[in-house]
Write an enzyme that holds these catalytic residues in place. Sequence first.
Site, PDB file in Angstrom:
ATOM      1  N   ASP A 265       0.807  -1.106  -0.034  1.00 42.42           N
ATOM      2  CA  ASP A 265      -0.088  -0.076  -0.058  1.00 42.42           C
ATOM      3  C   ASP A 265       0.859   1.235   0.061  1.00 42.42           C
ATOM      4  O   ASP A 265       2.140   1.055   0.113  1.00 42.42           O
ATOM      5  CB  ASP A 265      -0.990  -0.044   1.422  1.00 42.42           C
TER       6      ASP A 265
ATOM      7  N   ASP B 251      -7.419  -2.472  14.326  1.00 45.94           N
ATOM      8  CA  ASP B 251      -8.832  -2.696  14.086  1.00 45.94           C
ATOM      9  C   ASP B 251      -8.711  -3.938  13.187  1.00 45.94           C
ATOM     10  O   ASP B 251      -9.896  -4.499  12.363  1.00 45.94           O
ATOM     11  CB  ASP B 251      -9.487  -1.528  13.158  1.00 45.94           C
TER      12      ASP B 251
ATOM     13  N   HIS C 250      -7.187  -4.793  10.443  1.00 47.20           N
ATOM     14  CA  HIS C 250      -7.077  -4.755   8.974  1.00 47.20           C
ATOM     15  C   HIS C 250      -5.821  -5.378   8.541  1.00 47.20           C
ATOM     16  O   HIS C 250      -4.662  -5.538   9.184  1.00 47.20           O
ATOM     17  CB  HIS C 250      -7.132  -3.066   8.602  1.00 47.20           C
TER      18      HIS C 250
ATOM     19  N   GLU D 260      -9.808  -1.733   5.538  1.00 50.18           N
ATOM     20  CA  GLU D 260     -10.393  -1.502   6.707  1.00 50.18           C
ATOM     21  C   GLU D 260     -11.595  -2.312   7.065  1.00 50.18           C
ATOM     22  O   GLU D 260     -12.132  -2.823   6.266  1.00 50.18           O
ATOM     23  CB  GLU D 260     -10.461   0.061   6.966  1.00 50.18           C
TER      24      GLU D 260
HETATM   25  C1  F6R Z   1       1.357  -1.379   6.107  1.00 44.89           C
HETATM   26  C2  F6R Z   1       0.236  -2.165   6.303  1.00 44.89           C
HETATM   27  C3  F6R Z   1      -0.594  -2.181   7.427  1.00 44.89           C
HETATM   28  C4  F6R Z   1       0.297  -2.427   8.688  1.00 44.89           C
HETATM   29  C5  F6R Z   1      -0.531  -2.478   9.897  1.00 44.89           C
HETATM   30  C6  F6R Z   1       0.207  -2.600  11.105  1.00 44.89           C
HETATM   31  O1  F6R Z   1       1.974  -1.681   4.689  1.00 44.89           O
HETATM   32  O2  F6R Z   1      -0.153  -2.766   5.246  1.00 44.89           O
HETATM   33  O3  F6R Z   1      -1.712  -3.098   7.444  1.00 44.89           O
HETATM   34  O4  F6R Z   1       0.747  -3.706   8.640  1.00 44.89           O
HETATM   35  O5  F6R Z   1      -1.103  -1.238   9.999  1.00 44.89           O
HETATM   36  O6  F6R Z   1       1.008  -1.609  11.320  1.00 44.89           O
HETATM   37  P1  F6R Z   1       2.333  -1.344  12.528  1.00 44.89           P
HETATM   38  O7  F6R Z   1       3.159  -2.505  12.251  1.00 44.89           O
HETATM   39  O8  F6R Z   1       2.970  -0.130  12.538  1.00 44.89           O
HETATM   40  O9  F6R Z   1       1.670  -1.625  13.722  1.00 44.89           O
END
Ligand code: F6R
Length: 262
Positions: free
Chosen positions: A67, A136, A138, A143
């Site tokens: 992403d 959450d 995801h 989301e």
């Molecule tokens: C990042 C992504 C997100 C993160 C998730 C956890 O490329 O796709 O899904 O993996 O938000 O983020 P952290 O590791 O910062 O807790």
Amino acid sequence: MRVIIRKNAQAACVTAARLIASLIHQKPDAVLGLATGGTPVNCYAELIRLHRCGELDFSRVTSFNLDEYVGLPREHAQSFYSFMHENFFNHVNIDPSRIHLPNGNAEDLTKACDEYEQSIACAGGIDLQLLGIGSDGHIAFNEPGSSLASRTRVKTLCHETIRDNARFFGSEAAVPRLSVTMGVGSIMDARQCLLLVTGEKKAAAIRSAIEGPVTSQVTASALQFHRFATAVLDEPAASWLSRKSHCDFAESSMPDPDEILR
Ligand code: F6R
């Protein structure tokens, strides 16, 4: 889903890195799906270390990131493009022409999303997709409420994600509201999925993802339908799992991924 539980975050990151390294040893031209965020930083550090020891060659590896924020210049310190170069690409011998990230600045975002899907297909599909989980539930920026069949597209970030990611931007107001993200369907097409989760803050989300019902309200739960999904957790992240002791028991009869490069 295979669930590997390690004592702490560093050990979980090393295990995830070794699973990735093992794939590259078996398939030097592997196609990797990569993630950003705080969690994988030490996994990338271990991959860099293995590369510097001469144990890992990225010259034939292709990468696709999950992403990117919409409207953030590539050079912005918090763009995922910058993150990946700073934390990984600049330190290994990956060919820059084989690096792919979604373009959050394309004039026609819908077209750019379709082209991203086509590039993945042209590369032969993703062999291993590294994932983190949001608080959450995801995966990527899918989301709650995202279709479990979704493909790469523009998604609005939820308030919880904006709040979580404010730590990188200094304030909630500075976090972009839109992202370009691979869909749950795009992720499920990967031949292997590797979910790396650390910290007690993620305990509820990972319990829902692994032990809860499969639901678009927790998009990581879709991985329950994946044939080759592995979750690597640290003890705090695993602390809410009701079948934690069974996971440890099952793992005791499996080859230890940490032994791969010893
Ligand atoms: C990042 C992504 C997100 C993160 C998730 C956890 O490329 O796709 O899904 O993996 O938000 O983020 P952290 O590791 O910062 O807790």
